[in-house]
Design an enzyme around this catalytic site. Structure first.
Site, PDB file in Angstrom:
ATOM      1  CG  ASP A   1       5.958 -14.677   4.094  1.00 47.07           C
ATOM      2  OD1 ASP A   1       5.736 -15.235   3.006  1.00 47.07           O
ATOM      3  OD2 ASP A   1       5.189 -13.838   4.611  1.00 47.07           O
TER       4      ASP A   1
ATOM      5  CG  HIS B   1       2.530 -12.329   2.659  1.00 43.59           C
ATOM      6  ND1 HIS B   1       2.840 -13.389   3.483  1.00 43.59           N
ATOM      7  CD2 HIS B   1       1.209 -12.446   2.375  1.00 43.59           C
ATOM      8  CE1 HIS B   1       1.755 -14.126   3.665  1.00 43.59           C
ATOM      9  NE2 HIS B   1       0.750 -13.578   3.008  1.00 43.59           N
TER      10      HIS B   1
HETATM   11 ZN   LIG Z   1       0.122 -18.065   5.263  1.00 36.78          ZN
HETATM   12 ZN   LIG Z   2      -0.998 -15.449   7.001  1.00 38.14          ZN
END
Ligand SMILES: [Zn+2]
Ligand SMILES: [Zn+2]
Length: 553
Positions: A195, A368
């Site tokens: 990510d 995130h």
């Molecule tokens: Zn996503």
């Molecule tokens: Zn997500």
């Protein structure tokens, strides 16, 4: 005789160079497994488009080889495309309980529930799908029940993080399984895909639980009604808002379609815990004193059709904002949405509400990982190769650089693009080709029927409007008209002179055609269009879409 050893192919069809429509194919020998199947939302150039899908051509052409869809979590950019892809090919779907619960809502809406096999898995489960073995590993994210995937075949071992952060104090006490990440690092990982959303931000993303304290403080001593807008899928955020409400002797009302749907699914499956008697129907809130109510609503991004925007515009039947109401927007604007959300905040202030948003208090944390969390994962996993995913191009570049700063060679970090075919085995990793990877636009019931030409027309119409000329002909001679109808160009009643002159221009064009013995309608139309185009631009510096209509009697 030596046979050439098969390699693993990893093909991202979406999610690279963008935050949205994540979908990655893992292809080994004859088997294909799809990881995630998301949608993106249209940008402002896509007039009237509802959602954006990846191009499924490669999958449709290889239909019989596709074995399954495996999901990392239940966000729209990871599951939103499922009903559309299932119309092309029917395969089983693997995911954790909440993820599958949210998928089932979608399948139900699209009448696909009865024909689609769903397999619920838990973190630590390992499933065999064709030539693949896939292990689910607990992570933290802004939606509960998120997992990373460890994907193994004879040729290579890949760790795909999914969307993640590291939360040492998550609301459900389920901390990301860093121990497993470390074990895999020891075992050996050929390729890490991770990510990149927050790679530009230094430090650590704060724990989701830090937000709960802010709610408790903000709710303290408030006598008015409280309204909190958040993402419906942020189940743990909704939990903390509800907890703060209950601690302050307030009832909770849910508002907005997705807030009600997602929360009901989360309540049913045990991911959200609100006692039944603490919940009231939004239509009943006026039976309570304002000091007894917290409304949790959609619209934290200022989306025009969501509950909060309609309340701010005074167009929401079930609730009108009163002077003194406390409105908390518990989200940060997704880039591009700032204007919309600011408009909502301004409108709320005009109605006399007291508004608290991200700039004013710590009412939001990201889902995130930031730089330090990413470094930890890279260090634990020690992959041989790295492909940054889930990010715009600059984020992918930053993430590649971060990996290199931790000691990875440049040749082992690949910044790929959608459609790139990445070949992986224990010796290395490289892009060897490309498959179709454009976008498919969805407008209403139409999938893919709106393309560039339609979009260009919509843009043209939106900028300069429409100018229609109707002429009735008989054997090449004008018998009626030209009549003019226009929309979105000028207000006809106030522009009589312009319209009359435009008629004259059309008449002249028609007589030129007559003189030159031009009888083909296309040529006549062309002549009308060209002369009108010139005339209108000269007079107005605008270029409306001109539609000549000829009729024969
Ligand atoms: Zn996503
Ligand atoms: Zn997500």
């Amino acid at each position: 005789m030596t046979t050439k050893k098969s390699k693993l192919k990893v093909i991202p069809l979406g999610g690279l160079g963008e935050v949205g429509k994540n979908i990655t194919l893992f292809e080994y020998k004859k088997d294909i497994v799809i990881v995630d199947c998301g949608i993106a939302f249209p940008d402002e150039s896509m007039f009237g488009i509802d959602i954006v899908l990846p191009d499924y051509t490669y999958l449709v052409n290889n239909k019989d080889r596709v074995k399954a869809i495996v999901l990392t979590h239940g966000h729209e950019d990871h599951i939103g495309g499922i009903p559309y892809l299932l119309k092309e090919l029917n395969v089983p779907i693997y995911g954790t309980k909440l993820t599958i619960g949210l998928v089932e809502n979608k399948l139900n809406e699209h009448k696909l529930l009865d024909t689609t096999e769903r397999i619920v898995v838990k973190p630590k489960d390992v499933v065999k799908i064709g030539g693949f073995e896939i292990e689910f590993i607990r992570t933290n994210h802004s939606i509960a029940d998120s997992v990373a995937l460890f994907i193994k075949c004879e040729a290579a071992k890949v760790l795909h993080t999914g969307d993640f952060k590291i939360d040492y104090n998550p609301i459900d006490d389920e901390v990301i399984d860093l121990k497993r990440f470390a074990e895999l690092g020891t075992e050996g990982v050929d390729l890490l895909m991770a990510d990149s959303t927050n790679v530009e931000l230094p430090g650590y993303t704060l724990s989701e639980s830090s937000v709960g304290k802010t709610f408790m403080e903000l709710f303290n001593g408030v006598k008015s009604r409280i309204l909190v807008a958040s993402f419906a899928s942020s189940v743990h955020r909704v939990q903390q808002i509800a907890d703060a409400a209950i601690a302050h002797n307030r009832k909770i009302a849910l508002s907005g379609r997705s807030m009600i749907n997602v929360s009901n699914t989360a309540l049913e499956l045990g991911y959200l815990h609100i006692p039944q008697d603490a919940l009231v129907d939004i239509r009943d809130i006026n039976k309570y004193d304002p000091s007894e109510i917290v409304v949790i609503s959609t619209g934290s991004q200022g989306e025009p059709l969501a509950a909060l925007s309609r309340m701010a515009a005074g167009e929401y039947r079930q609730l009108s904002i009163n002077a003194g109401d406390l409105v908390i927007i518990s989200a940060s604007p997704i880039p591009g949405n700032e204007k919309m959300i600011n408009r909502v905040i301004n409108n709320l202030y005009k109605l006399g509400a007291n508004v608290i948003y991200e700039k004013l208090a710590d009412i939001h944390v990201s889902g995130h990982a930031k730089q330090e969390e990413l470094k930890l994962v890279h260090t634990l996993v020690k992959p041989k190769n790295f492909v940054p995913v889930h990010g715009e191009y600059r984020m992918l570049m930053h993430h590649a650089k971060l990996a290199q700063e931790l000691g990875m060679c440049e040749e082992n970090t690949i910044v790929a693009e959608n459609g790139g075919v990445i070949e992986v085995d224990e010796t290395g990793c490289k892009v060897i080709g490309k498959v179709p990877s454009g976008i498919t636009l969805v407008d209403g019931l139409g999938i893919g029927d709106v393309g560039n030409i339609v979009l260009r027309d919509r843009k043209h119409l939106s900028e300069d409007g429409l100018f229609i000329v109707v002429v009735t002909l008989s054997k090449g001679k004008t018998v009626a008209g030209p009549d003019v109808i226009s929309r979105g160009f000028v207000y006809v009643r106030e522009s009589e002179e312009l319209i009359n002159n435009a008629r004259r221009v059309v008449k002249e064009a028609l007589s030129r055609c007559e003189e030159k013995n031009i009888y083909e309608w296309n040529k006549i139309k062309g002549e009308i269009k060209e002369s009108l185009d010139q005339f209108l631009f000269e007079k107005t510096k605008r270029k409306p879409m001109i539609l000549p209509i000829l009729m024969e009697v």
